[in-house]
Design a protein around this motif. Structure first.
Motif, PDB file in Angstrom:
ATOM      1  N   GLY A 142      25.353   7.106  52.980  1.00 65.52           N
ATOM      2  CA  GLY A 142      24.962   8.688  52.779  1.00 65.52           C
ATOM      3  C   GLY A 142      25.503   9.235  51.855  1.00 65.52           C
ATOM      4  N   HIS A 143      25.738   8.569  50.523  1.00 62.11           N
ATOM      5  CA  HIS A 143      26.303   9.350  49.256  1.00 62.11           C
ATOM      6  C   HIS A 143      25.151   9.119  48.188  1.00 62.11           C
ATOM      7  CE1 HIS A 143      30.000   9.745  51.548  1.00 62.11           C
ATOM      8  NE2 HIS A 143      30.045   8.273  51.871  1.00 62.11           N
ATOM      9  N   PRO A 144      24.102   9.876  48.261  1.00 63.88           N
ATOM     10  CA  PRO A 144      23.287   9.527  47.218  1.00 63.88           C
ATOM     11  C   PRO A 144      23.624   9.741  45.724  1.00 63.88           C
ATOM     12  CG  PRO A 144      22.836  11.655  48.393  1.00 63.88           C
ATOM     13  CD  PRO A 144      23.744  10.726  49.375  1.00 63.88           C
ATOM     14  N   GLY A 145      24.404  10.976  45.606  1.00 64.04           N
ATOM     15  CA  GLY A 145      25.127  11.480  44.373  1.00 64.04           C
ATOM     16  C   GLY A 145      25.728  10.292  43.665  1.00 64.04           C
ATOM     17  N   ALA A 146      26.766   9.708  44.376  1.00 67.04           N
ATOM     18  CA  ALA A 146      27.569   8.627  43.688  1.00 67.04           C
ATOM     19  C   ALA A 146      26.667   7.378  43.462  1.00 67.04           C
ATOM     20  CB  ALA A 146      28.637   8.018  44.764  1.00 67.04           C
ATOM     21  N   ALA A 147      25.586   7.326  44.384  1.00 66.59           N
ATOM     22  CA  ALA A 147      24.663   5.897  43.785  1.00 66.59           C
ATOM     23  C   ALA A 147      24.084   6.307  42.710  1.00 66.59           C
ATOM     24  CB  ALA A 147      23.587   5.902  45.315  1.00 66.59           C
ATOM     25  N   THR A 148      23.534   7.626  42.640  1.00 68.41           N
ATOM     26  CA  THR A 148      22.896   8.079  41.268  1.00 68.41           C
ATOM     27  C   THR A 148      23.575   7.889  40.035  1.00 68.41           C
ATOM     28  OG1 THR A 148      21.293   9.526  42.373  1.00 68.41           O
ATOM     29  CG2 THR A 148      21.425   9.852  40.079  1.00 68.41           C
ATOM     30  N   MET A 149      25.088   8.358  40.066  1.00 68.99           N
ATOM     31  CA  MET A 149      25.907   8.194  39.148  1.00 68.99           C
ATOM     32  C   MET A 149      26.135   6.759  38.665  1.00 68.99           C
ATOM     33  SD  MET A 149      26.559  11.202  37.929  1.00 68.99           S
ATOM     34  CE  MET A 149      24.852  11.550  38.149  1.00 68.99           C
ATOM     35  N   ILE A 150      26.129   6.099  39.280  1.00 68.06           N
ATOM     36  CA  ILE A 150      26.563   4.635  39.015  1.00 68.06           C
ATOM     37  C   ILE A 150      25.227   3.831  38.245  1.00 68.06           C
ATOM     38  CG2 ILE A 150      26.445   2.158  40.068  1.00 68.06           C
ATOM     39  CD1 ILE A 150      28.073   3.296  42.435  1.00 68.06           C
ATOM     40  N   LEU A 151      24.272   4.342  38.811  1.00 63.40           N
ATOM     41  CA  LEU A 151      22.777   3.904  38.023  1.00 63.40           C
ATOM     42  C   LEU A 151      22.987   4.598  36.582  1.00 63.40           C
ATOM     43  CD1 LEU A 151      20.453   3.595  40.798  1.00 63.40           C
ATOM     44  CD2 LEU A 151      21.403   1.669  39.708  1.00 63.40           C
ATOM     45  N   VAL A 152      23.002   5.996  36.522  1.00 61.94           N
ATOM     46  CA  VAL A 152      23.225   6.594  35.260  1.00 61.94           C
ATOM     47  C   VAL A 152      24.349   5.898  34.353  1.00 61.94           C
ATOM     48  CG1 VAL A 152      23.868   8.985  34.132  1.00 61.94           C
ATOM     49  CG2 VAL A 152      22.253   8.641  36.103  1.00 61.94           C
ATOM     50  N   ALA A 153      25.496   5.599  35.034  1.00 60.44           N
ATOM     51  CA  ALA A 153      26.580   4.910  34.257  1.00 60.44           C
ATOM     52  C   ALA A 153      26.259   3.669  33.523  1.00 60.44           C
ATOM     53  CB  ALA A 153      27.767   4.955  35.177  1.00 60.44           C
ATOM     54  N   PHE A 154      25.496   3.167  34.413  1.00 61.41           N
ATOM     55  CA  PHE A 154      25.229   1.724  33.750  1.00 61.41           C
ATOM     56  C   PHE A 154      24.004   1.986  32.645  1.00 61.41           C
ATOM     57  CE2 PHE A 154      22.351  -2.362  33.989  1.00 61.41           C
ATOM     58  CZ  PHE A 154      23.419  -3.090  33.846  1.00 61.41           C
ATOM     59  N   HIS A 155      23.124   2.557  33.130  1.00 63.37           N
ATOM     60  CA  HIS A 155      21.941   2.998  32.191  1.00 63.37           C
ATOM     61  C   HIS A 155      22.534   3.535  30.739  1.00 63.37           C
ATOM     62  CE1 HIS A 155      17.941   3.418  30.934  1.00 63.37           C
ATOM     63  NE2 HIS A 155      18.148   4.743  30.684  1.00 63.37           N
ATOM     64  N   CYS A 156      23.380   4.603  30.950  1.00 63.06           N
ATOM     65  CA  CYS A 156      23.882   4.989  29.736  1.00 63.06           C
ATOM     66  C   CYS A 156      25.271   4.763  29.143  1.00 63.06           C
ATOM     67  CB  CYS A 156      24.106   6.721  29.894  1.00 63.06           C
ATOM     68  SG  CYS A 156      22.486   7.371  30.299  1.00 63.06           S
ATOM     69  N   ILE A 157      25.864   3.580  29.537  1.00 62.74           N
ATOM     70  CA  ILE A 157      27.003   2.862  29.135  1.00 62.74           C
ATOM     71  C   ILE A 157      27.907   4.062  29.147  1.00 62.74           C
ATOM     72  CG2 ILE A 157      28.104   1.408  27.762  1.00 62.74           C
ATOM     73  CD1 ILE A 157      25.375   1.181  26.425  1.00 62.74           C
ATOM     74  N   LEU A 158      28.261   4.758  30.321  1.00 56.96           N
ATOM     75  CA  LEU A 158      29.425   5.709  30.471  1.00 56.96           C
ATOM     76  C   LEU A 158      30.750   4.921  30.901  1.00 56.96           C
ATOM     77  CD1 LEU A 158      27.379   8.834  32.132  1.00 56.96           C
ATOM     78  CD2 LEU A 158      27.608   7.997  29.944  1.00 56.96           C
ATOM     79  N   ARG A 159      31.818   5.577  30.503  1.00 58.21           N
ATOM     80  CA  ARG A 159      33.247   5.342  31.069  1.00 58.21           C
ATOM     81  C   ARG A 159      33.043   5.752  32.403  1.00 58.21           C
ATOM     82  NH1 ARG A 159      34.448   6.717  25.665  1.00 58.21           N
ATOM     83  NH2 ARG A 159      35.122   4.894  24.340  1.00 58.21           N
ATOM     84  N   THR A 160      34.137   5.579  33.093  1.00 59.15           N
ATOM     85  CA  THR A 160      34.192   5.848  34.598  1.00 59.15           C
ATOM     86  C   THR A 160      34.497   7.288  34.513  1.00 59.15           C
ATOM     87  OG1 THR A 160      35.281   3.780  35.080  1.00 59.15           O
ATOM     88  CG2 THR A 160      35.563   5.377  36.756  1.00 59.15           C
ATOM     89  N   ASN A 161      35.318   7.849  33.942  1.00 54.57           N
ATOM     90  CA  ASN A 161      35.854   9.085  33.826  1.00 54.57           C
ATOM     91  C   ASN A 161      34.877  10.287  33.413  1.00 54.57           C
ATOM     92  OD1 ASN A 161      38.475   9.044  35.129  1.00 54.57           O
ATOM     93  ND2 ASN A 161      39.363   8.561  33.220  1.00 54.57           N
ATOM     94  N   GLU A 162      33.819   9.650  32.604  1.00 55.11           N
ATOM     95  CA  GLU A 162      32.657  10.433  31.918  1.00 55.11           C
ATOM     96  C   GLU A 162      31.854  10.695  33.180  1.00 55.11           C
ATOM     97  OE1 GLU A 162      33.021   8.880  27.446  1.00 55.11           O
ATOM     98  OE2 GLU A 162      31.561   8.233  28.936  1.00 55.11           O
ATOM     99  N   PHE A 163      31.476   9.579  34.038  1.00 53.99           N
ATOM    100  CA  PHE A 163      30.729  10.006  35.236  1.00 53.99           C
ATOM    101  C   PHE A 163      31.217  10.786  36.470  1.00 53.99           C
ATOM    102  CE2 PHE A 163      31.317   5.459  36.549  1.00 53.99           C
ATOM    103  CZ  PHE A 163      31.474   5.933  37.960  1.00 53.99           C
ATOM    104  N   PHE A 164      32.467  10.449  36.357  1.00 54.64           N
ATOM    105  CA  PHE A 164      33.271  11.135  37.476  1.00 54.64           C
ATOM    106  C   PHE A 164      33.246  12.727  37.402  1.00 54.64           C
ATOM    107  CE2 PHE A 164      36.592   7.648  38.829  1.00 54.64           C
ATOM    108  CZ  PHE A 164      35.617   7.052  39.279  1.00 54.64           C
TER     109      PHE A 164
END
Length: 232
Positions: A142-164
């Motif tokens: 039930g956390h779609p925002g977190a799910a989306t951010m994980i995939l965006v971070a992987f796709h765009c090569i973001l650091r953890t704090n950047e997608f946080f």
């Protein structure tokens, strides 16, 4: 009349700048990110607690500071503590006491020796199926925002704090995709700028738009605090 008008305009501009700077905080604290300052303060306090616990006095000269910090470094090494404690402690002391910057040659030599002798334990790189598995679990919980951010971070090569820290106001339309504004990045802090990354994957763009609508103005797209994300 013209002179009074210029003086009034100058006073108004000065008042505006003063108000804006009050919101930004102290000039000294703008040198590094607030998270970094908190980390510095925590480990500098650990150094002073060690001084108190071992009955040592606060050094009165730079040379004495260097000598006693060498003893602290040896203590951390022998106790099995993390090297980051020493690094943050030294960087913190240089930040809070600028006169120490570039003067602690002995303890920094020990730090470099520590780095050579003990290689960092690094996690293996995350592959696509792992990112999809993490995202799928968050979606099912039930956390779609977190799910989306994980995939965006992987796709765009973001650091953890950047997608946080990615917020609704950091997303804007750009051509057939989206532009993500990244605040507080390592390079951005050094150069005093915000970095941007383009997101062009249609499916991810749709997910990000949904996350923006669900989060509400000014909130993070993650949908939870970094602490709760890490706990989950």
């Amino acid at each position: 009349m013209a002179r009074r008008a210029r003086e009034a305009q100058s006073a108004a501009s000065k008042a505006q700048r003063r108000a804006a700077r009050e919101k930004l905080g102290r000039l000294r604290d703008l040198q590094v990110h607030p998270r970094t300052i908190r980390r510095y303060r925590r480990h500098v306090q650990e150094f002073y607690r060690w001084l108190d616990h071992t009955g040592r006095e606060v050094p009165g000269t730079v040379a004495e500071f260097d000598t006693i910090l060498c003893t602290w470094a040896a203590h951390l090494w022998a106790e099995g503590d993390a090297k980051s404690i020493l690094n943050n402690g030294l960087c913190g002391l240089a930040h809070f006491v600028p006169a120490l910057r570039g003067q602690l040659n002995g303890v920094w030599r020990l730090y470099r020796a520590w780095s050579r002798a003990e290689k960092p334990v690094q996690a293996p790189p995350m592959v696509k199926v792992m990112a999809q598995a993490f995202a799928g679990w968050f979606e099912a919980e039930g956390h779609p925002g977190a799910a989306t951010m994980i995939l965006v971070a992987f796709h765009c090569i973001l650091r953890t704090n950047e997608f946080f820290e990615l917020r609704t106001g950091d997303v804007s339309a750009s051509g057939r995709g989206l532009l993500l504004l990244l605040r507080g990045t390592k390079i951005g802090q050094r150069l005093g700028i915000h970095q941007e990354v383009a997101l062009t994957n249609p499916w991810l763009c749709r997910r990000v738009r949904e996350a923006v609508r669900a989060a509400g103005a000014g909130h993070t797209l993650l949908g939870m605090t970094p602490y709760h994300f890490r706990r989950r």
